[in-house]
Design a protein around this motif. Structure first.
Motif, mmCIF file in Angstrom:
data_model
loop_
_atom_site.group_PDB
_atom_site.id
_atom_site.type_symbol
_atom_site.label_atom_id
_atom_site.label_comp_id
_atom_site.label_asym_id
_atom_site.label_seq_id
_atom_site.Cartn_x
_atom_site.Cartn_y
_atom_site.Cartn_z
ATOM 1 N N ALA A 163 5.511 1.960 -14.773
ATOM 2 C CA ALA A 163 5.916 1.911 -16.173
ATOM 3 C C ALA A 163 6.251 0.463 -16.504
ATOM 4 N N THR A 164 5.935 0.058 -17.726
ATOM 5 C CA THR A 164 6.258 -1.294 -18.181
ATOM 6 C C THR A 164 6.917 -1.172 -19.557
ATOM 7 N N GLY A 165 8.011 -1.872 -19.734
ATOM 8 C CA GLY A 165 8.705 -1.849 -21.010
ATOM 9 C C GLY A 165 9.257 -3.214 -21.355
ATOM 10 N N GLU A 166 9.764 -3.316 -22.563
ATOM 11 C CA GLU A 166 10.359 -4.557 -23.052
ATOM 12 C C GLU A 166 11.871 -4.418 -23.013
ATOM 13 N N SER A 167 12.529 -5.465 -22.511
ATOM 14 C CA SER A 167 13.983 -5.450 -22.419
ATOM 15 C C SER A 167 14.507 -6.877 -22.363
ATOM 16 N N LYS A 168 15.693 -7.091 -22.885
ATOM 17 C CA LYS A 168 16.351 -8.381 -22.670
ATOM 18 C C LYS A 168 16.746 -8.443 -21.208
ATOM 19 N N LEU A 169 16.443 -9.558 -20.555
ATOM 20 C CA LEU A 169 16.756 -9.723 -19.142
ATOM 21 C C LEU A 169 18.041 -10.535 -18.992
ATOM 22 N N ALA A 170 18.449 -10.798 -17.763
ATOM 23 C CA ALA A 170 19.748 -11.414 -17.489
ATOM 24 C C ALA A 170 19.958 -12.742 -18.222
ATOM 25 N N THR A 171 18.911 -13.542 -18.307
ATOM 26 C CA THR A 171 18.971 -14.781 -19.081
ATOM 27 C C THR A 171 17.655 -14.914 -19.840
ATOM 28 N N PRO A 172 17.641 -15.646 -20.940
ATOM 29 C CA PRO A 172 16.397 -15.802 -21.707
ATOM 30 C C PRO A 172 15.276 -16.503 -20.925
ATOM 31 N N GLU A 173 15.619 -17.216 -19.865
ATOM 32 C CA GLU A 173 14.611 -17.914 -19.063
ATOM 33 C C GLU A 173 13.835 -16.972 -18.154
ATOM 34 N N TYR A 174 14.367 -15.778 -17.917
ATOM 35 C CA TYR A 174 13.632 -14.765 -17.146
ATOM 36 C C TYR A 174 12.722 -14.020 -18.105
ATOM 37 N N LYS A 175 11.460 -13.914 -17.737
ATOM 38 C CA LYS A 175 10.457 -13.255 -18.577
ATOM 39 C C LYS A 175 9.984 -11.933 -17.990
ATOM 40 N N VAL A 176 10.177 -11.747 -16.670
ATOM 41 C CA VAL A 176 9.662 -10.570 -15.963
ATOM 42 C C VAL A 176 10.694 -10.136 -14.924
ATOM 43 N N GLU A 177 10.883 -8.832 -14.780
ATOM 44 C CA GLU A 177 11.679 -8.266 -13.688
ATOM 45 C C GLU A 177 10.923 -7.046 -13.182
ATOM 46 N N ILE A 178 10.812 -6.934 -11.860
ATOM 47 C CA ILE A 178 10.052 -5.828 -11.261
ATOM 48 C C ILE A 178 10.931 -5.087 -10.269
ATOM 49 N N ILE A 179 10.929 -3.760 -10.385
ATOM 50 C CA ILE A 179 11.687 -2.857 -9.514
ATOM 51 C C ILE A 179 10.685 -1.986 -8.768
ATOM 52 N N SER A 199 0.823 -1.218 0.000
ATOM 53 C CA SER A 199 0.000 0.000 0.000
ATOM 54 C C SER A 199 0.852 1.261 0.000
ATOM 55 N N ARG A 200 2.149 1.114 0.270
ATOM 56 C CA ARG A 200 3.059 2.259 0.361
ATOM 57 C C ARG A 200 4.013 2.339 -0.840
ATOM 58 N N ILE A 201 3.782 1.501 -1.859
ATOM 59 C CA ILE A 201 4.620 1.560 -3.059
ATOM 60 C C ILE A 201 4.342 2.864 -3.794
ATOM 61 N N LEU A 202 5.401 3.560 -4.130
ATOM 62 C CA LEU A 202 5.303 4.834 -4.847
ATOM 63 C C LEU A 202 5.450 4.637 -6.352
ATOM 64 N N GLN A 203 6.412 3.799 -6.730
ATOM 65 C CA GLN A 203 6.715 3.616 -8.150
ATOM 66 C C GLN A 203 7.159 2.189 -8.406
ATOM 67 N N THR A 204 6.730 1.666 -9.539
ATOM 68 C CA THR A 204 7.140 0.335 -9.970
ATOM 69 C C THR A 204 7.549 0.401 -11.438
ATOM 70 N N THR A 205 8.669 -0.246 -11.740
ATOM 71 C CA THR A 205 9.096 -0.414 -13.120
ATOM 72 C C THR A 205 9.081 -1.904 -13.408
ATOM 73 N N ILE A 206 8.399 -2.278 -14.476
ATOM 74 C CA ILE A 206 8.300 -3.680 -14.857
ATOM 75 C C ILE A 206 8.942 -3.860 -16.226
ATOM 76 N N TRP A 207 9.864 -4.809 -16.303
ATOM 77 C CA TRP A 207 10.495 -5.165 -17.563
ATOM 78 C C TRP A 207 9.977 -6.526 -17.985
ATOM 79 N N LEU A 208 9.519 -6.619 -19.210
ATOM 80 C CA LEU A 208 9.092 -7.881 -19.804
ATOM 81 C C LEU A 208 10.052 -8.254 -20.925
ATOM 82 N N ASP A 209 10.359 -9.519 -21.023
ATOM 83 C CA ASP A 209 11.185 -10.010 -22.119
ATOM 84 C C ASP A 209 10.490 -9.787 -23.456
#
Length: 116
Positions: free
Chosen positions: A94-110, A59-69
């Motif tokens: 914000a959500t964007g597309e990016s290559k992640l650390a390995t191809p097996e990762y599909k989502v990263e959330i900050i 409930s106290r999250i201010l900002q989230t960045t989501i990266w999708l493969d």
């Protein structure tokens, strides 16, 4: 530097850093090879746990960045996100597309959140 608190310190990074009433989470990933939905669920469980350690919650999250493969997975990730996010306190996001650390990762959330 005593006003900076670091959680789960590793050789390369901390999983969370608390300073000035805010907590910054490192990019969280799920289990490599899992589906987008399962990776997202795992990530959000980890976000909940890290925020709790920091004295905060979703409930106290201010900002989230989501990266999708691949942005084709946007709806699948959002289905899990929408069931989890606090509907009374949704963060800026914000959500964007990016290559992640390995191809097996599909989502990263900050996440950046206020600390209680």
């Amino acid at each position: 530097m005593s006003d900076i608190k670091r959680l789960e310190i590793g050789p390369r990074m901390s999983q969370a850093v608390i300073h000035g009433g805010l907590v910054w989470l490192a990019g969280q990933v799920g289990n490599a090879g899992d589906s987008v939905a399962d990776q997202t669920r795992t990530i959000l469980e980890r976000v909940d746990a890290l925020l709790a350690q920091a004295g905060s919650d979703k409930s106290r999250i201010l900002q989230t960045t989501i990266w999708l493969d691949d942005m084709k997975d946007f709806a699948e990730m959002n289905a899990v996100w929408d069931a989890w996010v606090d509907p009374s306190n949704p963060p800026a996001r914000a959500t964007g597309e990016s290559k992640l650390a390995t191809p097996e990762y599909k989502v990263e959330i900050i996440v950046v959140a206020a600390v209680s």
